[in-house]
Design an enzyme around this catalytic site. Structure first.
Site, short mmCIF file in Angstrom:
data_model
loop_
_atom_site.label_atom_id
_atom_site.label_comp_id
_atom_site.label_asym_id
_atom_site.label_seq_id
_atom_site.Cartn_x
_atom_site.Cartn_y
_atom_site.Cartn_z
N HIS A 63 -1.71 0.20 5.28
CA HIS A 63 -2.04 -0.50 4.04
C HIS A 63 -0.91 -1.49 3.78
O HIS A 63 0.18 -1.09 3.39
CB HIS A 63 -2.14 0.47 2.86
CG HIS A 63 -3.14 1.57 3.03
ND1 HIS A 63 -4.37 1.57 2.40
CD2 HIS A 63 -3.11 2.71 3.76
CE1 HIS A 63 -5.04 2.67 2.72
NE2 HIS A 63 -4.28 3.38 3.55
N ARG A 65 -1.14 -4.12 1.65
CA ARG A 65 -1.14 -4.44 0.21
C ARG A 65 -1.42 -5.90 -0.15
O ARG A 65 -1.41 -6.23 -1.34
CB ARG A 65 0.19 -4.03 -0.43
CG ARG A 65 0.62 -2.58 -0.19
CD ARG A 65 -0.40 -1.61 -0.73
NE ARG A 65 0.13 -0.24 -0.82
CZ ARG A 65 -0.63 0.83 -0.97
NH1 ARG A 65 -1.94 0.71 -1.07
NH2 ARG A 65 -0.10 2.05 -1.06
N ASN A 95 -8.29 -1.62 0.73
CA ASN A 95 -8.07 -1.39 -0.70
C ASN A 95 -6.95 -2.27 -1.24
O ASN A 95 -5.95 -1.80 -1.77
CB ASN A 95 -7.82 0.09 -1.00
CG ASN A 95 -6.68 0.67 -0.19
OD1 ASN A 95 -6.37 0.21 0.90
ND2 ASN A 95 -6.05 1.70 -0.72
N HIS A 180 -12.04 8.36 4.65
CA HIS A 180 -11.13 9.22 3.92
C HIS A 180 -11.98 10.35 3.37
O HIS A 180 -12.83 10.14 2.50
CB HIS A 180 -10.45 8.45 2.78
CG HIS A 180 -9.49 9.27 1.99
ND1 HIS A 180 -8.20 8.88 1.77
CD2 HIS A 180 -9.62 10.48 1.37
CE1 HIS A 180 -7.57 9.81 1.04
NE2 HIS A 180 -8.42 10.78 0.79
N HIS A 233 -6.59 10.96 8.74
CA HIS A 233 -5.54 11.86 8.25
C HIS A 233 -6.04 13.27 7.94
O HIS A 233 -5.98 13.75 6.80
CB HIS A 233 -4.80 11.29 7.04
CG HIS A 233 -5.63 10.57 6.02
ND1 HIS A 233 -6.81 11.06 5.53
CD2 HIS A 233 -5.44 9.39 5.39
CE1 HIS A 233 -7.32 10.22 4.65
NE2 HIS A 233 -6.49 9.20 4.53
N ASP A 304 -0.82 5.84 8.39
CA ASP A 304 -1.26 5.73 6.99
C ASP A 304 -0.13 5.13 6.15
O ASP A 304 0.14 5.58 5.03
CB ASP A 304 -1.71 7.07 6.42
CG ASP A 304 -2.44 6.92 5.09
OD1 ASP A 304 -2.84 5.78 4.75
OD2 ASP A 304 -2.60 7.92 4.37
N HIS A 308 4.68 2.27 -1.92
CA HIS A 308 4.83 1.97 -3.34
C HIS A 308 6.32 1.82 -3.61
O HIS A 308 7.15 2.31 -2.85
CB HIS A 308 4.26 3.09 -4.21
CG HIS A 308 2.81 3.38 -3.99
ND1 HIS A 308 1.81 2.61 -4.53
CD2 HIS A 308 2.19 4.35 -3.27
CE1 HIS A 308 0.63 3.09 -4.16
NE2 HIS A 308 0.84 4.14 -3.39
#
Length: 443
Positions: A63, A65, A95, A180, A233, A304, A308
């Protein structure tokens, strides 16, 4: 005398043919010969004496972002971390903000990646209730690695929690669809179990039953629709046992963090930095995942990578967000398991390159063999280093493996015959290109 653009000389090679001393000859960005090239010349020579030459590591779940969340990560910083970690290609998740659910959003990501991403790349398109009928066309777009569906742990249109919605997605998808798998209905029921400021309650809220219940539903729907699925995952021993009986329709991803971090101590030690979905779990589940590797149930390793900021992670649970970086640490963490005798180097190769080739059908990628892209991850299996926050290139600037004593490090990343990283330094300019796939090759 035969001349090559590049010869990687003097290293131990580990590929489909086994392990042994060999040179690798590259022309026009592809592997042309693996063997004794002592009598050949090259425009560029890479001295791999004392090193091990592997097929390029492909991370099939990251990810990065961008767009919309660039304060956490962007395509340049994420791919920089990947290249420094020995990764040659990444598959990036939908996402973002906006979500990648239509041709324009995919085209935007591909345009943003051009001349900014250090690694080769492909992007998932998110499957939703709204675009389900169009997924058969969307999954065939250049630069798309497949359709990704969140059965739990997402918000807005990317969440497809119900059987009817998942069934509709699977009816239209022709490639292998990626999931997921957590049961959103059970997660909602269990939210009151979250204890404010107590991350040890995270695996109670998102318990093993949430995962296995969803995966049973998913496999049943795949059988009903005749679809192929890829379960991301996987975290529970029960899922490994169940999926072992359903390998005809389901492939399986495991992650370094679920194989390495122990929930019985990680939450107390790392607090919010240990929080991800599905959760880090306890030793019986870790042992189950390792059985899945040993018995061939697991097909691929993905990081994965889902960063953050430290500020966001410091919020008291459950206000803290789930996800952790991992693309830069995948290789050293897993090579440490190789060094400790937990994993063979051949199985590492199978999980990080050949597995991606099998599961996603990469075209000309995922093998160190004549005619394939000259993607090489060159490692020093004996090198030791303590992983620390300060060495992470991710914009978030941290790793859950801070303080981890690694044995086995990436020393060079070669992508399509071009050395992108050597001895911990990036070389030249970002030149990653979209990955191509066998099921969607254009004439």
């Amino acid at each position: 005398m035969k001349t090559y653009d590049l010869i990687v000389r003097g290293g131990e090679v580990c590929n489909h043919a086994g392990r042994g001393m060999a040179d690798v000859g590259v022309n026009d960005g592809r592997v042309e010969f693996v063997g004794d090239l002592s009598q050949a010349s090259a425009g560029e020579t890479f001295d791999a004496t004392g090193l091990t030459v592997l097929p390029g590591v492909i991370d099939t779940q990251v990810h990065f972002r961008e767009p919309g969340l660039e304060w956490k990560e962007d395509l340049e910083s994420g791919s920089r971390a990947a290249a420094l970690g020995g990764v040659v290609a990444v598959f990036e998740m939908p996402n973002t903000e906006p979500s990648t659910t239509d041709p324009d959003a995919l085209a935007d990501k591909l345009a943003r990646a051009r001349d900014r991403m250090w690694t080769d790349h492909a992007f998932y398109i998110g499957g939703t209730h709204a675009n389900a009928s169009m997924l058969g066309e969307l999954e065939r777009l250049p630069g798309c690695c497949g359709i990704k569906v969140f059965m739990g742990a997402s918000t807005g249109t990317l969440l497809v929690a119900d059987d009817d919605g998942v069934r509709e997605v699977l009816r239209h998808v022709k490639r292998r669809a990626t999931f997921h798998s957590e049961d959103e209905y059970r997660l909602v029921e269990r939210r009151p179990l979250a204890r404010t400021g107590d991350w040890t309650s995270h695996p109670e809220v998102r318990d093993a039953e949430s995962a296995i219940r969803s995966t049973r539903r998913l496999v049943a729907l795949a059988r009903e629709t005749g679809a192929r699925i890829h379960v991301l995952h996987v975290t529970t021993a029960e899922e490994i046992e169940f999926l072992a009986d359903n390998k005809d329709v389901a492939t399986v991803e495991v992650t370094p963090q679920h194989l390495t971090l122990d929930g019985d101590e990680a939450y107390a030690r790392l607090k919010g930095l240990a929080q991800m979905n599905p959760p880090i779990r306890s030793q019986p589940h870790i042992a189950g995942l390792w059985r899945g590797i040993e018995h061939g149930v697991a097909d691929v390793l993905g990081s994965d990578h889902a960063p953050h900021t430290l500020e966001e992670k410091a919020r008291p649970y459950p206000a803290s967000p789930s996800g952790m970086p991992g693309v830069q640490t995948l290789v050293p963490v897993m090579l440490t398991h190789v060094a400790n005798g937990k994993l063979s180097l051949e199985r590492f190769v199978d999980l990080t390159s050949a597995g991606a080739n099998r599961v996603f059908g990469t075209a000309g990628k995922g093998r160190m063999a004549e005619g394939y892209d000259a993607d090489l991850t060159i490692v020093d299996l004996k090198a030791k280093k303590t992983l620390i926050h300060a060495d992470m290139a991710t914009r978030s600037g941290w790793t859950p493996f801070d303080g981890f004593e690694a044995t086995g490090l990436p020393m060079a990343t070669i992508i399509r015959g071009r050395t992108v990283m050597r001895d911990g330094e990036l070389i030249g300019k970002a030149g990653g290109r979209p990955v191509r796939f066998q099921e969607t090759l254009k004439p």
